[in-house]
Design a protein around this motif. Structure first.
Motif, PDB file in Angstrom:
ATOM      1  N   ALA A  52      -2.109  36.800  25.370  1.00  0.00           N
ATOM      2  CA  ALA A  52      -3.418  37.004  24.745  1.00  0.00           C
ATOM      3  C   ALA A  52      -3.595  38.461  24.315  1.00  0.00           C
ATOM      4  CB  ALA A  52      -4.534  36.591  25.701  1.00  0.00           C
ATOM      5  N   VAL A  53      -3.195  39.402  25.171  1.00  0.00           N
ATOM      6  CA  VAL A  53      -3.307  40.823  24.831  1.00  0.00           C
ATOM      7  C   VAL A  53      -2.441  41.141  23.614  1.00  0.00           C
ATOM      8  CG1 VAL A  53      -2.857  43.189  25.627  1.00  0.00           C
ATOM      9  CG2 VAL A  53      -3.944  41.550  27.167  1.00  0.00           C
ATOM     10  N   MET A  54      -1.209  40.641  23.613  1.00  0.00           N
ATOM     11  CA  MET A  54      -0.313  40.863  22.461  1.00  0.00           C
ATOM     12  C   MET A  54      -0.951  40.329  21.182  1.00  0.00           C
ATOM     13  SD  MET A  54       2.835  42.155  23.141  1.00  0.00           S
ATOM     14  CE  MET A  54       3.988  41.335  22.083  1.00  0.00           C
ATOM     15  N   SER A  55      -1.486  39.134  21.241  1.00  0.00           N
ATOM     16  CA  SER A  55      -2.094  38.492  20.069  1.00  0.00           C
ATOM     17  C   SER A  55      -3.308  39.272  19.570  1.00  0.00           C
ATOM     18  CB  SER A  55      -2.488  37.063  20.441  1.00  0.00           C
ATOM     19  OG  SER A  55      -3.133  36.435  19.372  1.00  0.00           O
ATOM     20  N   VAL A  56      -4.164  39.700  20.470  1.00  0.00           N
ATOM     21  CA  VAL A  56      -5.373  40.444  20.099  1.00  0.00           C
ATOM     22  C   VAL A  56      -5.002  41.783  19.452  1.00  0.00           C
ATOM     23  CG1 VAL A  56      -7.374  41.680  21.038  1.00  0.00           C
ATOM     24  CG2 VAL A  56      -6.923  39.321  21.731  1.00  0.00           C
ATOM     25  N   LEU A  57      -4.034  42.468  20.015  1.00  0.00           N
ATOM     26  CA  LEU A  57      -3.631  43.759  19.450  1.00  0.00           C
ATOM     27  C   LEU A  57      -3.039  43.580  18.050  1.00  0.00           C
ATOM     28  CD1 LEU A  57      -2.109  45.583  22.551  1.00  0.00           C
ATOM     29  CD2 LEU A  57      -4.367  45.893  21.511  1.00  0.00           C
ATOM     30  N   GLN A  58      -2.222  42.555  17.870  1.00  0.00           N
ATOM     31  CA  GLN A  58      -1.656  42.301  16.546  1.00  0.00           C
ATOM     32  C   GLN A  58      -2.742  41.905  15.556  1.00  0.00           C
ATOM     33  OE1 GLN A  58       1.389  39.490  17.743  1.00  0.00           O
ATOM     34  NE2 GLN A  58       2.977  41.010  17.362  1.00  0.00           N
ATOM     35  N   ASP A  59      -3.703  41.097  15.996  1.00  0.00           N
ATOM     36  CA  ASP A  59      -4.818  40.709  15.117  1.00  0.00           C
ATOM     37  C   ASP A  59      -5.661  41.919  14.722  1.00  0.00           C
ATOM     38  OD1 ASP A  59      -3.978  38.096  15.291  1.00  0.00           O
ATOM     39  OD2 ASP A  59      -5.564  37.474  16.689  1.00  0.00           O
ATOM     40  N   ALA A  60      -5.707  42.925  15.586  1.00  0.00           N
ATOM     41  CA  ALA A  60      -6.488  44.136  15.311  1.00  0.00           C
ATOM     42  C   ALA A  60      -5.731  45.122  14.421  1.00  0.00           C
ATOM     43  CB  ALA A  60      -6.890  44.812  16.620  1.00  0.00           C
ATOM     44  N   GLY A  61      -4.510  44.775  14.039  1.00  0.00           N
ATOM     45  CA  GLY A  61      -3.750  45.621  13.127  1.00  0.00           C
ATOM     46  C   GLY A  61      -2.760  46.554  13.792  1.00  0.00           C
ATOM     47  N   TYR A  62      -2.523  46.375  15.092  1.00  0.00           N
ATOM     48  CA  TYR A  62      -1.550  47.217  15.783  1.00  0.00           C
ATOM     49  C   TYR A  62      -0.149  46.646  15.608  1.00  0.00           C
ATOM     50  CZ  TYR A  62      -5.221  49.874  18.019  1.00  0.00           C
ATOM     51  OH  TYR A  62      -6.291  50.692  18.240  1.00  0.00           O
ATOM     52  N   SER A  66       6.513  48.374  21.758  1.00  0.00           N
ATOM     53  CA  SER A  66       7.280  47.904  22.910  1.00  0.00           C
ATOM     54  C   SER A  66       6.399  46.971  23.732  1.00  0.00           C
ATOM     55  CB  SER A  66       7.768  49.075  23.769  1.00  0.00           C
ATOM     56  OG  SER A  66       6.673  49.733  24.354  1.00  0.00           O
ATOM     57  N   ALA A  67       7.061  46.001  24.344  1.00  0.00           N
ATOM     58  CA  ALA A  67       6.360  45.062  25.217  1.00  0.00           C
ATOM     59  C   ALA A  67       7.358  44.531  26.241  1.00  0.00           C
ATOM     60  CB  ALA A  67       5.763  43.913  24.414  1.00  0.00           C
ATOM     61  N   ASP A  68       6.956  44.505  27.495  1.00  0.00           N
ATOM     62  CA  ASP A  68       7.813  44.013  28.566  1.00  0.00           C
ATOM     63  C   ASP A  68       6.935  43.224  29.542  1.00  0.00           C
ATOM     64  OD1 ASP A  68       9.585  43.535  30.630  1.00  0.00           O
ATOM     65  OD2 ASP A  68      10.172  45.633  30.882  1.00  0.00           O
ATOM     66  N   LYS A  69       7.115  41.913  29.553  1.00  0.00           N
ATOM     67  CA  LYS A  69       6.267  41.065  30.397  1.00  0.00           C
ATOM     68  C   LYS A  69       6.501  41.345  31.881  1.00  0.00           C
ATOM     69  CE  LYS A  69       5.605  36.837  29.029  1.00  0.00           C
ATOM     70  NZ  LYS A  69       5.701  35.387  28.809  1.00  0.00           N
ATOM     71  N   ASP A  70       7.730  41.702  32.264  1.00  0.00           N
ATOM     72  CA  ASP A  70       8.009  41.964  33.675  1.00  0.00           C
ATOM     73  C   ASP A  70       7.202  43.142  34.205  1.00  0.00           C
ATOM     74  OD1 ASP A  70       9.800  39.847  33.786  1.00  0.00           O
ATOM     75  OD2 ASP A  70      11.531  41.118  33.329  1.00  0.00           O
ATOM     76  N   THR A  71       7.180  44.243  33.455  1.00  0.00           N
ATOM     77  CA  THR A  71       6.415  45.413  33.893  1.00  0.00           C
ATOM     78  C   THR A  71       4.951  45.320  33.486  1.00  0.00           C
ATOM     79  OG1 THR A  71       6.905  46.669  31.880  1.00  0.00           O
ATOM     80  CG2 THR A  71       8.427  46.929  33.755  1.00  0.00           C
ATOM     81  N   GLY A  72       4.657  44.498  32.478  1.00  0.00           N
ATOM     82  CA  GLY A  72       3.286  44.346  31.996  1.00  0.00           C
ATOM     83  C   GLY A  72       2.862  45.393  30.999  1.00  0.00           C
ATOM     84  N   LEU A  73       3.801  46.194  30.504  1.00  0.00           N
ATOM     85  CA  LEU A  73       3.458  47.281  29.589  1.00  0.00           C
ATOM     86  C   LEU A  73       3.595  46.857  28.130  1.00  0.00           C
ATOM     87  CD1 LEU A  73       5.216  50.262  31.377  1.00  0.00           C
ATOM     88  CD2 LEU A  73       2.785  49.770  31.301  1.00  0.00           C
ATOM     89  N   ILE A 152      -9.947  39.511  24.082  1.00  0.00           N
ATOM     90  CA  ILE A 152      -8.906  39.068  25.015  1.00  0.00           C
ATOM     91  C   ILE A 152      -9.380  37.850  25.785  1.00  0.00           C
ATOM     92  CG2 ILE A 152      -7.686  39.696  27.150  1.00  0.00           C
ATOM     93  CD1 ILE A 152      -7.502  42.581  25.935  1.00  0.00           C
ATOM     94  N   ASN A 153     -10.633  37.865  26.261  1.00  0.00           N
ATOM     95  CA  ASN A 153     -11.176  36.707  26.983  1.00  0.00           C
ATOM     96  C   ASN A 153     -11.200  35.461  26.101  1.00  0.00           C
ATOM     97  OD1 ASN A 153     -11.584  37.886  29.509  1.00  0.00           O
ATOM     98  ND2 ASN A 153     -13.571  38.695  28.929  1.00  0.00           N
ATOM     99  N   GLN A 154     -11.553  35.616  24.819  1.00  0.00           N
ATOM    100  CA  GLN A 154     -11.543  34.483  23.893  1.00  0.00           C
ATOM    101  C   GLN A 154     -10.132  33.949  23.713  1.00  0.00           C
ATOM    102  OE1 GLN A 154     -13.343  36.072  20.356  1.00  0.00           O
ATOM    103  NE2 GLN A 154     -15.416  35.964  21.171  1.00  0.00           N
ATOM    104  N   ALA A 155      -9.166  34.846  23.553  1.00  0.00           N
ATOM    105  CA  ALA A 155      -7.775  34.423  23.374  1.00  0.00           C
ATOM    106  C   ALA A 155      -7.248  33.728  24.632  1.00  0.00           C
ATOM    107  CB  ALA A 155      -6.901  35.627  23.017  1.00  0.00           C
ATOM    108  N   VAL A 156      -7.628  34.218  25.808  1.00  0.00           N
ATOM    109  CA  VAL A 156      -7.232  33.574  27.063  1.00  0.00           C
ATOM    110  C   VAL A 156      -7.830  32.180  27.140  1.00  0.00           C
ATOM    111  CG1 VAL A 156      -7.574  33.632  29.578  1.00  0.00           C
ATOM    112  CG2 VAL A 156      -6.810  35.686  28.367  1.00  0.00           C
TER     113      VAL A 156
END
Length: 177
Positions: A52-62, A66-73, A152-156
């Motif tokens: 959801a965070v990834m999707s929201v950031l991309q929708d916002a134009g970011y 980098s993205a790593d699900k294991d570390t959460g960053l 983010i809450n909406q996407a979740v």
């Protein structure tokens, strides 16, 4: 006369710099206030919240850098237009301000995930000799964070509902031969 003007200017500088620094120091929130501004608990698994965070950031134009699900960053930068600049020492160059975001997604317990966002405005300069980040200014605007967490809450919510629905079952189709 010149010495008096220089001395007066130096005195004004000495007095005004600490006052300026103190004024801007008051604008920055304390560590606890910053944490309250930048983080929220979400009732969902880390997998759902991370997506959801990834999707929201991309929708916002970011653009996700980098993205790593294991570390959460997650880190991302938004595109902006640059303007032409000129400096006597380096010549022509470009300057722009770009929003940068970093997110940390952490599973806190069964069904509870914490998200911490950090938005900064980075000033980038480039010349024929060099380019890159010059300065970063943190964004402390509560509306920015509130809006991001609402999205983010909406996407979740959407992702959870998509996962809760059973897969469509094939219906008995009549075949014509």
């Amino acid at each position: 006369m010149k010495k008096a003007i220089i001395a007066a200017g130096a005195a004004m500088l000495i007095v005004s710099v600490p006052a300026y620094a103190q004024k801007h120091k008051k604008d920055a929130p304390t560590a606890l206030e910053l944490q309250a501004l930048q983080s929220r608990d979400v009732e969902a698994s880390k997998d759902i919240v991370f997506g959801a965070v990834m999707s929201v950031l991309q929708d916002a134009g970011y653009r996700i850098q980098s993205a790593d699900k294991d570390t959460g960053l997650i880190t991302g930068i938004s595109s902006t237009k640059s303007k032409l600049t000129y400096n006597l020492l380096t010549g022509f160059g470009k300057s722009k301000k770009s929003p940068i975001v970093s997110a940390y997604v952490e599973q806190r317990g069964p069904g509870i995930t914490n998200v911490r966002l950090s938005f900064v405005m980075a000033k980038m300069k480039g010349t024929i000799y060099s380019s890159g980040l010059q300065d970063e200014e943190p964004i402390y605007d509560p509306v920015t964070y509130t809006s991001a967490f609402e999205k983010i809450n909406q996407a979740v919510f959407i992702r959870q509902n998509m996962m809760d629905k059973p897969a469509p079952t094939p219906t008995a189709a009549t075949t014509t031969n």
